[in-house]
Design a protein around this motif. Structure first.
Motif, mmCIF file in Angstrom:
data_model
loop_
_atom_site.group_PDB
_atom_site.id
_atom_site.type_symbol
_atom_site.label_atom_id
_atom_site.label_comp_id
_atom_site.label_asym_id
_atom_site.label_seq_id
_atom_site.Cartn_x
_atom_site.Cartn_y
_atom_site.Cartn_z
ATOM 1 N N SER A 107 12.811 -5.860 -13.370
ATOM 2 C CA SER A 107 13.086 -5.313 -11.541
ATOM 3 C C SER A 107 13.335 -7.294 -11.088
ATOM 4 O O SER A 107 13.639 -7.455 -10.469
ATOM 5 C CB SER A 107 11.921 -4.878 -11.012
ATOM 6 N N GLY A 108 12.393 -8.365 -10.925
ATOM 7 C CA GLY A 108 12.491 -9.307 -10.407
ATOM 8 C C GLY A 108 13.654 -9.965 -10.903
ATOM 9 O O GLY A 108 14.598 -10.587 -10.278
ATOM 10 N N SER A 109 14.202 -9.946 -11.923
ATOM 11 C CA SER A 109 15.171 -10.607 -12.676
ATOM 12 C C SER A 109 16.410 -9.259 -12.838
ATOM 13 O O SER A 109 17.700 -9.592 -12.615
ATOM 14 C CB SER A 109 15.601 -10.336 -14.201
ATOM 15 N N VAL A 110 16.401 -8.661 -11.304
ATOM 16 C CA VAL A 110 17.310 -7.520 -11.150
ATOM 17 C C VAL A 110 18.336 -7.147 -12.566
ATOM 18 O O VAL A 110 19.410 -6.660 -12.561
ATOM 19 C CB VAL A 110 18.691 -8.314 -10.228
ATOM 20 N N ASP A 144 14.607 -10.745 -1.035
ATOM 21 C CA ASP A 144 15.623 -11.766 -1.336
ATOM 22 C C ASP A 144 15.626 -11.502 0.283
ATOM 23 O O ASP A 144 16.940 -12.549 0.998
ATOM 24 C CB ASP A 144 17.025 -10.587 -1.504
ATOM 25 N N THR A 154 12.065 -6.708 -4.972
ATOM 26 C CA THR A 154 13.397 -7.594 -5.078
ATOM 27 C C THR A 154 14.009 -7.362 -3.576
ATOM 28 O O THR A 154 14.478 -8.924 -3.112
ATOM 29 C CB THR A 154 14.048 -6.685 -6.574
ATOM 30 N N ARG A 178 11.316 -12.644 -8.954
ATOM 31 C CA ARG A 178 12.558 -12.144 -8.900
ATOM 32 C C ARG A 178 12.256 -13.560 -7.474
ATOM 33 O O ARG A 178 13.389 -15.055 -7.711
ATOM 34 C CB ARG A 178 12.200 -11.212 -7.417
ATOM 35 N N ASP A 207 15.320 -17.815 -7.330
ATOM 36 C CA ASP A 207 15.741 -18.128 -5.831
ATOM 37 C C ASP A 207 15.215 -19.525 -5.550
ATOM 38 O O ASP A 207 15.515 -20.589 -4.877
ATOM 39 C CB ASP A 207 15.367 -17.433 -4.783
ATOM 40 N N THR A 247 7.198 -8.506 -10.068
ATOM 41 C CA THR A 247 8.450 -8.841 -9.952
ATOM 42 C C THR A 247 8.817 -9.567 -8.565
ATOM 43 O O THR A 247 9.907 -10.473 -8.309
ATOM 44 C CB THR A 247 8.301 -7.059 -8.870
ATOM 45 N N ARG A 248 7.938 -9.746 -7.495
ATOM 46 C CA ARG A 248 7.802 -10.575 -6.454
ATOM 47 C C ARG A 248 7.996 -11.842 -7.240
ATOM 48 O O ARG A 248 8.659 -12.461 -6.879
ATOM 49 C CB ARG A 248 6.302 -10.784 -6.300
#
Length: 413
Positions: free
Chosen positions: A135-138, A277, A273, A65, A69, A61-62
């Motif tokens: 999760s990381g890609s929402v 952010d 996530t 995500r 960014d 996830t980390r």
């Protein structure tokens, strides 16, 4: 995160929690005390190993995500390759070491249990990867479906086992079969197929080290969460403790943890996530989740104090007697453990993997030490439940403060 996405994940979490309890209830009713005892040990063993594998979900996830960014380096990893390799190695390790530990853990269907556990953890590695990538890609819609399908496959299997009289073997199989939900989702969901191959933000070696560190911390979490009743029993063996009191304490600890920790475990990807952010200001990003957990925990503790003793004796039998104060303290202990879970997610999100692992292991060791205090079982359990996680939170907090200092300095430039 949009309200609709929160709603979908919340519904999936409720489905997963309700399905888990129903599977255990069906198994208990169908297998009887002796058969259920064998099943419960396998269920716990699978939960302990996959609990450690939650580190794969967290780091994936980390990494995914963070890669969204920032421009990923040329040698950035493809997390699915690492996670599949970890799953295969872990499955092989379970099988190879089984002659050493399986005679002491599995009393019936030993080799079937070992085979199922090996295949199950290998499959769960892919499940954890996909959950982390979503999760990381929402991709919260697909993530919610993955959670729900995993739980509903087990529930459907339990109902089928009951109807056809599959017995203990069938319930052993359904324990691990839910993890194949990733196969169904990859076939049915374009969103899942897009997410599964997303790159991370660091090279393969760094991602692998981060994942192993996260898994080590998750293993400590599994011991503190799933293994705590075992620790209570182990530290009561040499004392003149009333066995009925120990049983009541173990049951109360289990019941008071579920309302907070079961949903929070499903929301791990959501939390990480959020913190990725907000990694420029990690302490500020923590405020709302910590406040929400504290509010729920305090309300729950008051309710447990008021109705906990009546609920225990009425629903589970007159032998389960504890004071309202004890049940209230246990609920506050569950709250501090939930807070430790939140601070751990923040530590992972800012890349403080060693601080994350140290916080969980120190919390576990502190709780074990506090369980050895020369007090009554209910008192020392309450102190251990609260004290250990507080020490772990302090470690996570120190890591977050140190990580936030360079960011703050950069912001002032």
């Amino acid at each position: 995160m949009r309200t609709g996405a929160i709603g979908r994940v919340t519904i999936a979490t409720l489905i997963a929690a309700a399905s888990g309890y129903l599977v255990l209830l069906i198994a208990a009713r169908d297998l009887g005390a002796a058969g259920y005892g064998v099943f419960a040990v396998f269920w716990a063993a699978y939960g302990m190993v996959t609990g450690a594998q939650n580190g794969q979900l967290q780091e994936t996830t980390r990494a995914v995500r963070a890669a969204v960014d920032a421009e990923a380096p040329r040698d950035a990893t493809h997390p699915w390759r690492v996670n599949m390799a970890i799953g295969l190695v872990l499955g092989a390790l379970v099988a190879a070491t089984s002659p050493l530990w399986s005679p002491h853990v599995f009393t019936e269907y030993r080799w079937l249990s070992v085979a199922l556990l090996s295949v199950g953890v290998a499959s769960f590695a892919v499940y954890a990867h996909l959950a982390g990538a979503l999760s990381g890609s929402v991709s919260w819609g697909a993530f919610a479906i993955l959670l729900s399908v995993d739980a509903l496959i087990r529930l459907a299997g339990a109902v089928l086992a009951l109807l056809i009289g599959g017995g203990l073997v069938a319930f052993l199989v359904i324990t691990v079969v839910g993890s194949v939900s990733w196969m169904l989702l990859l076939v049915a969901s374009p969103e899942a197929r897009r997410a599964v191959g997303l790159p991370g933000d660091v090279p393969t070696g760094r991602f692998t080290a981060n994942t192993v560190t996260a898994m080590a911390a998750a293993a400590a979490s599994a011991v503190l969460v799933m293994g705590f009743p075992v620790l209570i029993n182990a530290t009561s063996g040499h004392r003149a403790a009333d066995t009925a009191t120990v049983g009541a304490v173990v049951l109360a600890v289990t019941l008071t943890r579920a309302p907070l920790l079961v949903p929070l475990n499903s929301f791990q990807g959501v939390l990480i996530t959020r913190f990725v952010d907000g990694r420029a200001r990690p302490i500020a990003a923590l405020a709302a989740p910590l406040a929400a957990v504290c509010a729920i925990g305090v309300v729950g503790a008051v309710a447990a104090w008021a109705i906990g003793p009546w609920l225990l004796s009425t629903v589970f039998g007159a032998d389960f007697r504890l004071s309202g104060l004890s049940v209230g303290w246990f609920t506050l202990g569950a709250t501090t453990l939930a807070l430790l879970t939140v601070t751990g997610a923040a530590a992972i999100a800012v890349g403080a993997h060693r601080w994350y692992a140290a916080g969980w292991w120190i919390a576990t060791l502190a709780s074990i030490g506090l369980l050895l205090l020369p007090l009554g079982v209910a008192d020392r359990v309450a102190i251990a439940l609260i004290g250990g996680p507080i020490v772990g939170m302090a470690v996570h907090g120190a890591g977050l403060v140190l990580r936030s200092r360079p960011t703050a300095a950069t912001a002032r430039v």
